[in-house]
Design an enzyme around this catalytic site. Structure first.
Site, PDB file in Angstrom:
ATOM      1  N   LEU A 223       0.865  -1.191   0.000  1.00 12.71           N
ATOM      2  CA  LEU A 223       0.000   0.000   0.000  1.00 12.71           C
ATOM      3  C   LEU A 223       0.892   1.228   0.000  1.00 12.71           C
ATOM      4  O   LEU A 223       1.783   1.317   0.850  1.00 12.71           O
ATOM      5  CB  LEU A 223      -0.804   0.068   1.295  1.00 12.71           C
ATOM      6  CG  LEU A 223      -2.096  -0.704   1.461  1.00 12.71           C
ATOM      7  CD1 LEU A 223      -2.638  -0.457   2.864  1.00 12.71           C
ATOM      8  CD2 LEU A 223      -3.130  -0.269   0.431  1.00 12.71           C
ATOM      9  N   HIS A 224       0.675   2.132  -0.914  1.00 10.09           N
ATOM     10  CA  HIS A 224       1.466   3.366  -0.840  1.00 10.09           C
ATOM     11  C   HIS A 224       0.725   4.584  -1.366  1.00 10.09           C
ATOM     12  O   HIS A 224       1.183   5.700  -1.204  1.00 10.09           O
ATOM     13  CB  HIS A 224       2.781   3.202  -1.594  1.00 10.09           C
ATOM     14  CG  HIS A 224       2.613   3.236  -3.093  1.00 10.09           C
ATOM     15  ND1 HIS A 224       2.074   2.187  -3.791  1.00 10.09           N
ATOM     16  CD2 HIS A 224       2.881   4.190  -3.994  1.00 10.09           C
ATOM     17  CE1 HIS A 224       2.038   2.504  -5.062  1.00 10.09           C
ATOM     18  NE2 HIS A 224       2.511   3.716  -5.231  1.00 10.09           N
ATOM     19  N   ARG A 225      -0.419   4.381  -2.022  1.00  9.96           N
ATOM     20  CA  ARG A 225      -1.084   5.543  -2.627  1.00  9.96           C
ATOM     21  C   ARG A 225      -1.660   6.453  -1.553  1.00  9.96           C
ATOM     22  O   ARG A 225      -2.310   5.977  -0.612  1.00  9.96           O
ATOM     23  CB  ARG A 225      -2.238   5.110  -3.533  1.00  9.96           C
ATOM     24  CG  ARG A 225      -1.762   4.338  -4.679  1.00  9.96           C
ATOM     25  CD  ARG A 225      -2.468   4.543  -5.965  1.00  9.96           C
ATOM     26  NE  ARG A 225      -1.671   3.794  -6.906  1.00  9.96           N
ATOM     27  CZ  ARG A 225      -0.686   4.292  -7.621  1.00  9.96           C
ATOM     28  NH1 ARG A 225      -0.419   5.582  -7.564  1.00  9.96           N
ATOM     29  NH2 ARG A 225       0.037   3.537  -8.415  1.00  9.96           N
ATOM     30  N   ARG A 259       5.778   5.819   3.180  1.00 15.05           N
ATOM     31  CA  ARG A 259       4.564   6.599   3.470  1.00 15.05           C
ATOM     32  C   ARG A 259       3.625   5.831   4.422  1.00 15.05           C
ATOM     33  O   ARG A 259       3.086   6.393   5.376  1.00 15.05           O
ATOM     34  CB  ARG A 259       3.827   6.899   2.155  1.00 15.05           C
ATOM     35  CG  ARG A 259       2.542   7.686   2.335  1.00 15.05           C
ATOM     36  CD  ARG A 259       1.735   7.691   1.052  1.00 15.05           C
ATOM     37  NE  ARG A 259       2.398   8.425  -0.017  1.00 15.05           N
ATOM     38  CZ  ARG A 259       2.362   9.749  -0.163  1.00 15.05           C
ATOM     39  NH1 ARG A 259       1.688  10.482   0.668  1.00 15.05           N
ATOM     40  NH2 ARG A 259       2.989  10.325  -1.166  1.00 15.05           N
TER      41      ARG A 259
END
Ligand code: UD1
Length: 391
Positions: A223-225, A259
């Protein structure tokens, strides 16, 4: 002599540039008219694990120039990159600038190149999510509008460009260059041991898994968005679902993006993750390590673009944690292995339970054959000749 300057900035760019460099070397070996190649790294990703490790693993030569832009807001990253890149172009005077993918480096360097009237080639052109809240969509639209040669990974992308009015002679379907890297490296990746990957990449303080880790006994999440990670009302229920449901069924491996890590720490969720014996939190892993994990996964949950494509070719059932995708060719309805599940837990759960029943099923779209970079070099030389003869 043809002088090409290509640009990378962030992790997903590195696997797209490696095959191009190899194809240029091959061309130079076999032809009298040589290509001079200059590699520029904007420095958007700078951690060893996000950048240098990929250069080493994929045998990418050190960048000739590093702009060392680092992190910042979008305007800061783009603005600083443009100022620094303009100086590079004025000094280097290449015939072509090549940009790949859709990161901030792609947009910034495209604008600078065209302002200086330098020919621009975009590898991975024509992808469209239709979602203007996605930073990458803006990067794609601007880059494609400015490019002189638009090299597409699939025919759906070529059609997107036609619909936008891009002249036919600028569009060329070459296939997916990232799959060149996958094909060149999957054998080496296949020899890696799962346990070694875990031991070498486990985040400090994370409990070693109690259940034994064997192929098809685990899921992977990435997950990074910003749209998934930043809003608490999205991120917290997602983490609850992973902790209370997915890890009850199987081990869950999470190679964590900076992030997401920052957000987990900020929301005080980090400890419940690292102390859960079925949650395996890893630092960002190397290229071969990620391919190996993917090859043995029961399923992938991801918001990454590249992983949707790798899952498709490797056959891993994939839940794409997004409302849309610029890569529809990877979707199950088009023959691929992914399904869009957005970020609502009810919808994710439904598809997750169904996906638990699925087997791996590889699918190779047209021209995802490991030879895209060679086609790119050929097309670039041909286009350069054509454009020069029109002068
Ligand atoms: C960028 C790309 C995205 C790509 C992703 C892969 C854009 C608009 N986005 O997003 O398309 O899928 O890379 O990772 O270009 N950070 C570090 N170390 C690093 C780099 C970043 O700690 O080496 C941290 C920084 O605090 C930064 C955050 O990660 O604020 C996000 O990095 P950034 O480069 O802004 O975007 P990504 O989310 O990585």
């Amino acid at each position: 002599m043809l002088k090409i300057l290509s640009v990378v900035g962030a992790r997903p760019n590195f696997m797209k540039i490696a095959p191009l460099i190899r194809a240029i070397e091959k061309h130079n070996h076999e032809n009298v008219i040589r290509i001079q190649h200059v590699l520029v790294h904007t420095g958007q990703h700078y951690d060893v694990r996000m950048s240098e490790a990929f250069f080493k693993a994929l045998n990418i030569p050190n960048p000739d120039i590093n702009l060392e832009i680092g992190s910042g807001s979008h305007a800061e990253q783009i603005g600083y990159t443009m100022v620094a890149f303009e100086k590079v172009l004025l000094e280097q005077k290449p015939d072509w600038v090549i940009v790949v993918g859709d990161v901030n480096a792609t947009l910034s360097c495209s604008v600078v190149a065209k302002k200086l009237n330098i020919k621009l080639c975009h590898i991975e052109a024509g992808l469209r999510s239709g979602d203007m809240t996605m930073p990458e969509e803006i990067n794609r639209l601007v880059t494609d509008r400015l490019s002189d040669l638009l090299l597409t990974p699939d025919t759906l992308s070529s059609d997107n460009l036609r619909k936008e009015g891009t002249p036919e002679e600028k569009i060329y379907f070459v296939g997916n260059i990232m799959i060149d890297t996958l094909e060149a490296n999957r054998e080496k990746a296949g020899h890696l041991q799962l346990e070694t990957i875990i031991n070498e990449n486990l985040v400090a303080g994370c409990t070693n898994p109690k259940r034994s880790l064997v192929d098809y006994s685990y899921a992977i999440i990435t997950l990074h968005r910003p749209s998934n990670v930043d809003p608490e009302k999205v991120f917290i229920p997602l983490i609850d679902f992973l902790l209370n449901e997915v890890t009850k069924d199987q081990l869950l491996i999470w190679p964590i993006h900076p992030r997401a890590k920052k957000q987990l720490i900020k929301l005080r969720l980090w400890n419940s993750l690292i102390t859960n014996p079925s949650f395996i939190l890893l630092e960002p892993v190397g290229y071969h390590e990620m391919v190996r994990l993917n090859m043995g996964a029961k399923m992938m949950l991801t918001d990454s673009g590249g992983l949707q494509e790798e899952c498709c070719v490797l056959g891993t059932p994939c839940l794409t944690l997004r409302l849309n995708t610029e890569r529809p060719i990877t979707l199950r309805e088009n023959g691929g292995t992914s399904v869009l599940v957005g970020n609502n837990v009810q919808r994710i759960r439904k598809e997750y339970l169904h996906t638990l029943t699925l087997d791996r099923l590889p699918y190779r779209p047209d021209l995802w054959d490991g030879h895209t970079a060679e086609r790119i070099v050929e097309k670039l030389i041909e286009t350069d000749k054509r454009l020069n003869s029109n002068l």
